[in-house]
Structure formats: C-alpha cells, structure tokens
Enzyme design. Structure first.
Site, mmCIF file in Angstrom:
data_model
loop_
_atom_site.group_PDB
_atom_site.id
_atom_site.type_symbol
_atom_site.label_atom_id
_atom_site.label_comp_id
_atom_site.label_asym_id
_atom_site.label_seq_id
_atom_site.Cartn_x
_atom_site.Cartn_y
_atom_site.Cartn_z
ATOM 1 N N CYS A 28 -7.402 1.539 12.318
ATOM 2 C CA CYS A 28 -5.877 0.820 12.731
ATOM 3 C C CYS A 28 -6.325 0.704 14.553
ATOM 4 C CB CYS A 28 -4.789 1.738 12.844
ATOM 5 S SG CYS A 28 -4.198 2.207 11.190
ATOM 6 N N ASN A 64 -2.037 7.557 19.542
ATOM 7 C CA ASN A 64 -3.235 6.444 19.912
ATOM 8 C C ASN A 64 -3.205 6.177 21.582
ATOM 9 O OD1 ASN A 64 -1.970 4.845 17.158
ATOM 10 N ND2 ASN A 64 -3.744 6.135 17.044
ATOM 11 N N ARG A 123 -4.613 -2.715 15.306
ATOM 12 C CA ARG A 123 -4.214 -3.938 14.268
ATOM 13 C C ARG A 123 -2.853 -3.561 13.757
ATOM 14 N NH1 ARG A 123 -4.108 -1.941 9.121
ATOM 15 N NH2 ARG A 123 -5.842 -0.148 8.739
ATOM 16 N N SER A 124 -2.522 -2.255 13.539
ATOM 17 C CA SER A 124 -1.401 -1.608 13.128
ATOM 18 C C SER A 124 -1.048 -0.375 13.714
ATOM 19 C CB SER A 124 -1.663 -1.151 11.462
ATOM 20 O OG SER A 124 -0.678 -0.726 10.704
ATOM 21 N N HIS A 151 5.370 -1.419 14.090
ATOM 22 C CA HIS A 151 6.511 -1.228 13.017
ATOM 23 C C HIS A 151 6.908 -0.014 13.079
ATOM 24 C CE1 HIS A 151 2.444 -0.645 11.240
ATOM 25 N NE2 HIS A 151 2.989 0.430 10.650
ATOM 26 N N TYR A 157 8.549 2.519 10.013
ATOM 27 C CA TYR A 157 8.784 2.805 8.657
ATOM 28 C C TYR A 157 10.345 2.798 8.327
ATOM 29 C CZ TYR A 157 4.081 2.930 7.468
ATOM 30 O OH TYR A 157 2.593 2.635 7.127
ATOM 31 N N ARG A 196 0.885 -1.187 -0.020
ATOM 32 C CA ARG A 196 -0.078 -0.015 0.082
ATOM 33 C C ARG A 196 0.848 1.157 -0.176
ATOM 34 N NH1 ARG A 196 -1.923 3.562 3.643
ATOM 35 N NH2 ARG A 196 -1.237 2.655 5.338
#
Length: 284
Positions: free
Chosen positions: A161, A192, A181-182, A222, A224, A22
């Site tokens: 997310c 968050n 989830r991410s 993760h 980036y 994506r």
C-alpha cells in the site's frame, strides 16, 4: 492532527461510495491528499484523537527494513499486523506460490532489500544503496526504495500500500517523499504516517544526517463502510493534543545495527498524550 482531521472531514463531506471486490465492502473514497511535517523541531506526527499502538507501527517498518517475509518474524518484534493477511486471506491461501503458514510472499521489505534482477543480474538491495550513498554525502536524485514489483504482485499476500520512498539530501538535511496507493484512513493511516517519520529519522541517524521535512502522498483515501459511523461520531469530534517526540537509542549507528540487535526497547515515545483507544474493524 489538523491535517488528519481536515482530510477526514473531506472524506465524509465529499467521499464517493465505491464497491471493493477484494474485501466485499464498500468504501467512502476521495482521491489525493498530502501530509507534511517538519521533523527538525523534534516532534513526530502521531495521532492523538485516539491511542496509537506506536510500537507495532515502528516494529512493522523495522521488519520491512530487515527484509522479513514471514508474519512470525513480525510477531517476534511485537507486530501482529500481518497475521491475518498471511493466514486468513482466502485468495492468498489458495495461491500456489504461498510457502505455508505465516508466509507473506514477495512483498514490502523482501522487494526493498532484494529487488529481483533480470536474467543474470543480482538482486538490488535498494535500502543498502541509499544508506551507502547518503553516508557519503551522495544524492543522485535516485535515492528511491520501492516495495512494489508490478510483475510479482501475484506472489505477495498483499501488494504494498505504502509502496515508494524517495530520499533527498540538501547539505546535511535529509528529506523524504513517500507514496501510498491505498489509505485505510481510520485504521492504517495513523500507522503509516508515523512509519514515514520513523523511516526518515532512523535513516538520518545511521547516515549522519539531519531529519528535515517528510511528505506523505496518498492516492486512494477511504473509510470502510463499517468504520464511517465510528469515525464520524467518535474520533473526528475529539480535541487534538500536543505532539510527542520519538527518542531513538543513540547507539544505533549503522544498517547492520538495525539488522541485528535493535528491539522496540530502543525507542521511546516521549510525552504522548492521547484520547482513549477506538476499536475499528479490520478488513482483510
């Protein structure tokens, strides 16, 4: 902050490089992590190893609780986090369900406040059901608000997310378990984590309960590839500072108050000491 740094070190030490179709970027990824914080001591879990633009984080959650579907509505609250996903996401721009400039589609608060019914069933206002139950001392173990509808993700500019929040009541003590989830650990995660705390605090206030423990469960965690060196060389080596507290206007007493007159001026982060801001790249 210790938990945040520990998970960050785990990503750097144990992470596996994964390609992301994506975004076109690789991520250094680990699976599974949990934050826990007891809000009853008055502190809130705000990152101190960099400056957090905390008003934008709270504004975003407030927009979700209002069921907003347009980036323009979030901007009016002082939150710009949806501008890019609503207007610069190539896949969304070509989506036939997009209604035009700033439209976010059926995501987050739209689902939380009006979960689509089946056939003739009316949409379910998940958050209103939770507020009503908790206000009456009811906990049926199903006090759950999800921002995810698996059959409608193609009609959202970005599938949620942080997708589900489960409230639990023990006496007058209110708990929350939130699921993500991410996790964009460098840029999105500090937002968050404060949002989970805010959601528990504001829900406790408008239902007359006492905010207790929040647990924030992360699945895919993760960094980036364009964030890794910044995180490793700057943020992770900074000394954490004492946590601040969040002051909420005591006149906010109902869901209707949240839906109508509340602004960012009704919240104050007290004694927030932090290191200087770090500019991380934002990946759409």
């Amino acid at each position: 902050m210790k938990a945040y740094i520990d998970i960050g070190r785990r990503i750097l030490d144990e992470g596996v490089w994964i390609s992301n179709t994506r975004t076109g970027q690789k991520t250094l990824t680990v699976i599974g992590a949990t934050f826990e914080h007891d809000l009853s001591d008055g502190t809130v879990p705000v990152v101190t190893t960099k400056k957090l633009f905390w008003k934008s984080a709270i504004a975003e959650m407030l927009g979700y609780l209002r069921g907003y579907s347009s980036a323009a509505q979030f901007r009016a609250l002082g939150c710009n986090t949806w501008n890019a996903n609503a207007n610069d996401n190539k896949a969304w721009l070509g989506n036939p369900h997009r209604l035009g400039k700033d439209d976010m589609g059926l995501c987050y608060g739209v689902i939380g406040r009006a979960f689509p019914g089946i056939e003739d069933d009316k949409p379910l206002d998940q958050y209103k059901k939770i507020v009503t139950d908790l206000s009456n001392g009811i906990d049926d173990r199903r006090e759950i608000m999800t921002f995810n509808h698996p059959n409608l993700t193609h009609r959202a500019c970005l599938p949620a997310c942080m997708h589900t929040h489960h409230f639990n009541l023990l006496g007058d003590d209110l708990y929350i378990e939130s699921y993500q989830r991410s996790s964009d650990f460098a840029l999105g995660q500090p937002f968050n984590h404060l949002q989970v705390a805010f959601l528990l605090l504001i829900t406790a206030q408008i239902t007359g309960k006492k905010a207790s423990i929040m647990r924030h469960h992360l699945s895919n965690v993760h960094l980036y590839e364009n964030q890794v060196e910044i995180f490793k060389n700057q943020q992770i080596n900074r000394e954490p500072m004492a946590l601040p507290s969040l002051k909420i206007n005591p006149n906010i007493k109902s869901l209707e108050d949240l839906e109508t007159w509340v602004t960012m001026e009704d919240f104050e982060l007290v004694n927030y000491k932090h290191h200087e801001a770090i500019k991380y790249p934002f990946t759409i």
